[in-house]
Scaffold this motif. Structure first.
Motif, PDB file in Angstrom:
ATOM      1  N   THR A  40      -9.441 -12.899 -16.419  1.00  0.00           N
ATOM      2  CA  THR A  40     -10.614 -12.027 -16.510  1.00  0.00           C
ATOM      3  C   THR A  40     -10.444 -11.107 -17.714  1.00  0.00           C
ATOM      4  O   THR A  40      -9.320 -10.890 -18.188  1.00  0.00           O
ATOM      5  CB  THR A  40     -10.779 -11.153 -15.245  1.00  0.00           C
ATOM      6  N   PRO A  41     -11.539 -10.532 -18.223  1.00  0.00           N
ATOM      7  CA  PRO A  41     -11.425  -9.599 -19.357  1.00  0.00           C
ATOM      8  C   PRO A  41     -10.645  -8.333 -19.014  1.00  0.00           C
ATOM      9  O   PRO A  41     -10.226  -7.604 -19.911  1.00  0.00           O
ATOM     10  CB  PRO A  41     -12.892  -9.262 -19.675  1.00  0.00           C
ATOM     11  N   ALA A  42     -10.453  -8.083 -17.728  1.00  0.00           N
ATOM     12  CA  ALA A  42      -9.766  -6.862 -17.294  1.00  0.00           C
ATOM     13  C   ALA A  42      -8.289  -7.102 -16.990  1.00  0.00           C
ATOM     14  O   ALA A  42      -7.645  -6.276 -16.344  1.00  0.00           O
ATOM     15  CB  ALA A  42     -10.460  -6.287 -16.062  1.00  0.00           C
ATOM     16  N   MET A  43      -7.731  -8.224 -17.461  1.00  0.00           N
ATOM     17  CA  MET A  43      -6.325  -8.532 -17.205  1.00  0.00           C
ATOM     18  C   MET A  43      -5.433  -7.373 -17.647  1.00  0.00           C
ATOM     19  O   MET A  43      -5.635  -6.780 -18.700  1.00  0.00           O
ATOM     20  CB  MET A  43      -5.930  -9.799 -17.962  1.00  0.00           C
ATOM     21  N   LEU A  44      -4.463  -7.055 -16.798  1.00  0.00           N
ATOM     22  CA  LEU A  44      -3.536  -5.968 -17.104  1.00  0.00           C
ATOM     23  C   LEU A  44      -2.101  -6.411 -16.871  1.00  0.00           C
ATOM     24  O   LEU A  44      -1.837  -7.278 -16.034  1.00  0.00           O
ATOM     25  CB  LEU A  44      -3.822  -4.752 -16.213  1.00  0.00           C
ATOM     26  N   LYS A  45      -1.192  -5.795 -17.611  1.00  0.00           N
ATOM     27  CA  LYS A  45       0.236  -6.018 -17.410  1.00  0.00           C
ATOM     28  C   LYS A  45       0.870  -4.735 -16.869  1.00  0.00           C
ATOM     29  O   LYS A  45       0.281  -3.670 -16.921  1.00  0.00           O
ATOM     30  CB  LYS A  45       0.906  -6.420 -18.731  1.00  0.00           C
ATOM     31  N   ASP A  46       2.080  -4.874 -16.368  1.00  0.00           N
ATOM     32  CA  ASP A  46       2.852  -3.723 -15.900  1.00  0.00           C
ATOM     33  C   ASP A  46       2.168  -2.994 -14.741  1.00  0.00           C
ATOM     34  O   ASP A  46       2.176  -1.768 -14.663  1.00  0.00           O
ATOM     35  CB  ASP A  46       3.097  -2.747 -17.055  1.00  0.00           C
ATOM     36  N   VAL A  47       1.573  -3.763 -13.849  1.00  0.00           N
ATOM     37  CA  VAL A  47       0.878  -3.206 -12.684  1.00  0.00           C
ATOM     38  C   VAL A  47       1.798  -3.299 -11.467  1.00  0.00           C
ATOM     39  O   VAL A  47       2.447  -4.322 -11.237  1.00  0.00           O
ATOM     40  CB  VAL A  47      -0.435  -3.975 -12.418  1.00  0.00           C
ATOM     41  N   ALA A  48       1.856  -2.238 -10.680  1.00  0.00           N
ATOM     42  CA  ALA A  48       2.718  -2.212  -9.496  1.00  0.00           C
ATOM     43  C   ALA A  48       2.174  -3.145  -8.416  1.00  0.00           C
ATOM     44  O   ALA A  48       1.010  -3.044  -8.021  1.00  0.00           O
ATOM     45  CB  ALA A  48       2.816  -0.795  -8.950  1.00  0.00           C
ATOM     46  N   VAL A  49       3.021  -4.065  -7.957  1.00  0.00           N
ATOM     47  CA  VAL A  49       2.650  -5.022  -6.910  1.00  0.00           C
ATOM     48  C   VAL A  49       3.775  -5.072  -5.873  1.00  0.00           C
ATOM     49  O   VAL A  49       4.916  -4.694  -6.163  1.00  0.00           O
ATOM     50  CB  VAL A  49       2.417  -6.436  -7.492  1.00  0.00           C
ATOM     51  N   PRO A  50       3.491  -5.542  -4.662  1.00  0.00           N
ATOM     52  CA  PRO A  50       4.558  -5.653  -3.660  1.00  0.00           C
ATOM     53  C   PRO A  50       5.653  -6.606  -4.119  1.00  0.00           C
ATOM     54  O   PRO A  50       5.377  -7.655  -4.699  1.00  0.00           O
ATOM     55  CB  PRO A  50       3.829  -6.207  -2.430  1.00  0.00           C
ATOM     56  N   ASN A  51       6.881  -6.228  -3.845  1.00  0.00           N
ATOM     57  CA  ASN A  51       8.034  -7.069  -4.163  1.00  0.00           C
ATOM     58  C   ASN A  51       8.728  -7.519  -2.878  1.00  0.00           C
ATOM     59  O   ASN A  51       9.896  -7.876  -2.883  1.00  0.00           O
ATOM     60  CB  ASN A  51       9.018  -6.286  -5.048  1.00  0.00           C
ATOM     61  N   VAL A  52       7.979  -7.452  -1.777  1.00  0.00           N
ATOM     62  CA  VAL A  52       8.520  -7.807  -0.465  1.00  0.00           C
ATOM     63  C   VAL A  52       7.478  -8.567   0.349  1.00  0.00           C
ATOM     64  O   VAL A  52       6.280  -8.504   0.066  1.00  0.00           O
ATOM     65  CB  VAL A  52       8.935  -6.554   0.351  1.00  0.00           C
ATOM     66  N   LEU A  53       7.971  -9.257   1.358  1.00  0.00           N
ATOM     67  CA  LEU A  53       7.127  -9.773   2.428  1.00  0.00           C
ATOM     68  C   LEU A  53       7.536  -9.054   3.706  1.00  0.00           C
ATOM     69  O   LEU A  53       8.714  -8.741   3.903  1.00  0.00           O
ATOM     70  CB  LEU A  53       7.319 -11.282   2.603  1.00  0.00           C
ATOM     71  N   ILE A  54       6.574  -8.775   4.553  1.00  0.00           N
ATOM     72  CA  ILE A  54       6.849  -8.151   5.847  1.00  0.00           C
ATOM     73  C   ILE A  54       6.801  -9.259   6.896  1.00  0.00           C
ATOM     74  O   ILE A  54       5.783  -9.947   7.029  1.00  0.00           O
ATOM     75  CB  ILE A  54       5.812  -7.060   6.156  1.00  0.00           C
ATOM     76  N   VAL A  55       7.900  -9.437   7.617  1.00  0.00           N
ATOM     77  CA  VAL A  55       8.048 -10.584   8.507  1.00  0.00           C
ATOM     78  C   VAL A  55       8.143 -10.134   9.969  1.00  0.00           C
ATOM     79  O   VAL A  55       8.866  -9.188  10.289  1.00  0.00           O
ATOM     80  CB  VAL A  55       9.306 -11.403   8.143  1.00  0.00           C
ATOM     81  N   TYR A  56       7.430 -10.831  10.833  1.00  0.00           N
ATOM     82  CA  TYR A  56       7.484 -10.579  12.270  1.00  0.00           C
ATOM     83  C   TYR A  56       7.701 -11.912  12.991  1.00  0.00           C
ATOM     84  O   TYR A  56       7.390 -12.987  12.462  1.00  0.00           O
ATOM     85  CB  TYR A  56       6.178  -9.936  12.756  1.00  0.00           C
ATOM     86  N   GLY A  57       8.226 -11.861  14.181  1.00  0.00           N
ATOM     87  CA  GLY A  57       8.436 -13.075  14.961  1.00  0.00           C
ATOM     88  C   GLY A  57       7.170 -13.505  15.681  1.00  0.00           C
ATOM     89  O   GLY A  57       6.394 -12.660  16.136  1.00  0.00           O
TER      90      GLY A  57
END
Length: 322
Positions: A40-57
C-alpha cells in the motif's frame, strides 16, 4: 502549584507472583519492529508489532482463557499493528496472536506466553507449581514464558499480574519514553503546538499516567528523597514544560526537558538516590529511541561514530544501563 505525586497508602498493590528467573517478566522480548502494510502507499518500516504468541490449552478452564485476552489487550496498547500487508490479506493470513496448544504445532514461532497448566507445553516440560508463578523456559533457541499456579485461582492471579501490572506498565513506559525523545525533536524544530499535543496525549507523554497509578502504592513506601525527585519530574513535565511550550519559549523548553531527563536518570541510574530500575532493558526494544532521535537530527555523525551529545551530555552522558 498542583502536585502530581500520587500516593495511595491505603490501596494494596497487586500481589506479585513468583518470577523465575528474577526479572523474567521484565526482559521478555514481547515486541519487535517490522515493516507493515506492504503493498500500500502507506507502507511503513520500524513499526512495533507483537513478538509473541499467547498460548492456551484446548482443555483449559474458560476463565483462564478469558484472562489471556487481557494480556492481548495490553500488548495491543504497546504495539502499533499486528504486522500484516496486502499480500497477507489476499491469502487470508493475518498473523495470529492467541492460539491453542494444538494450533501451535502448525505455526512457526520463536517466543510464546503460555497461560495455565492444562496444555501440552507444560506437560511436555514436566512443570508443576506450588504458587502463582511466571517462569521463563528457554529451549531450542525459543523462549517460553509460562504463567501457572497450583490451581485455577493461582493461575488467574499470575495472569492478572502479567497483564494488569507488567504489560500495562510496559505499554505506558515505552509510549512515554519514545514520546519524550520525540518531544525534544519537536522543540528543537520549533513545533510547539505539536509538542504540547504530545505532552497531553494519552498516547504520548501522558501515557505515564498508567505508570504513576500503578506505582502509587510502591512510591508511598519510598524515602522522601526519592519522592522529591518524582515530584520534581512531574511538575516539570505536566506544568512547567507545557507552560514554556505555550509561550513558545524554545530555550526554556530545552532547559526543562534536560532537567526532566536528569530526574529520569536519577531513578534509573541511581544518581544521588537509591536506584529504582534494577534490570537492563531489552536492547532491541529500547534502541528505537536512537532511531527517533536520528529522525529529528539529534544524532550527529563524528568520524565513523554517532554522537548522542544533544541528549547524553553532562549529568546524562551515560548511555545504556549499569
Amino acid at each position: 502549584m498542583r502536585r502530581f505525586l500520587i500516593l495511595l497508602p491505603m490501596v494494596p498493590a497487586f500481589a506479585q507472583p513468583v518470577i523465575e528467573p528474577k526479572f523474567a517478566d521484565r526482559i521478555f522480548p514481547y515486541v519487535s519492529y517490522s515493516e507493515v502494510w506492504t503493498g500500500t502507499p502507506a507502507m511503513l518500516k520500524d513499526v512495533a508489532v507483537p513478538n509473541v504468541l499467547i498460548v492456551y490449552g484446548v482443555n483449559e478452564d474458560t476463565d483462564v482463557v478469558a484472562q489471556a485476552g487481557k494480556i492481548a489487550f495490553y500488548l495491543g496498547q504497546w504495539v502499533e499493528d499486528i504486522g500484516f500487508g496486502a499480500e497477507e490479506v489476499k491469502q487470508s493470513k493475518i498473523p495470529p496472536l492467541l492460539v491453542s496448544d494444538k494450533q501451535l504445532k502448525n505455526v512457526q514461532w520463536k517466543n510464546i506466553i503460555v497461560v495455565g497448566t492444562n496444555n501440552d507445553i507444560v506437560k511436555e516440560l514436566g512443570l508443576s507449581f506450588e504458587k502463582p508463578t511466571i517462569k521463563l523456559v528457554e529451549k531450542d533457541e525459543k523462549k517460553m514464558l509460562i504463567v501457572g499456579g497450583q490451581n485455577k485461582e493461582q493461575v488467574l492471579q499470575a495472569i492478572k499480574y502479567l497483564a494488569d501490572v507488567r504489560l500495562n506498565f510496559k505499554a505506558g513506559a515505552y509510549r512515554t519514553f519514545f514520546s519524550f525523545v520525540a518531544l525534544r525533536g519537536h522543540i528543537e524544530k520549533g513545533e510547539f503546538d505539536t509538542a504540547l499535543r504530545l505532552v497531553r496525549s494519552p498516547m504520548g507523554l501522558s501515557a505515564c499516567g498508567k505508570n504513576m497509578a500503578l506505582a502509587g502504592p510502591m512510591i508511598a513506601q519510598w524515602p522522601d528523597e526519592l519522592k522529591a525527585v518524582v515530584k520534581k519530574r512531574n511538575a516539570i513535565l505536566y506544568v512547567e514544560l507545557p507552560k514554556a511550550l505555550e509561550e513558545r519559549n524554545k530555550d526554556k523548553a530545552v532547559e526543562l526537558w534536560k532537567e526532566a531527563m536528569f530526574t529520569c536518570y536519577q531513578c534509573h541510574q541511581g544518581i544521588g538516590i537509591p536506584q529504582v530500575r534494577k534490570f537492563k532493558p531489552v536492547e532491541e526494544i529500547h534502541a528505537k529511541h536512537q532511531r527517533i532521535a536520528e529522525a529529528f537530527g539529534l544524532v550527529k555523525v563524528v568520524g565513523n561514530e554517532k554522537s548522542c551529545v544533544a541528549c547524553h551530555a553532562g549529568q546524562t552522558q551515560i548511555k545504556g544501563y549499569k
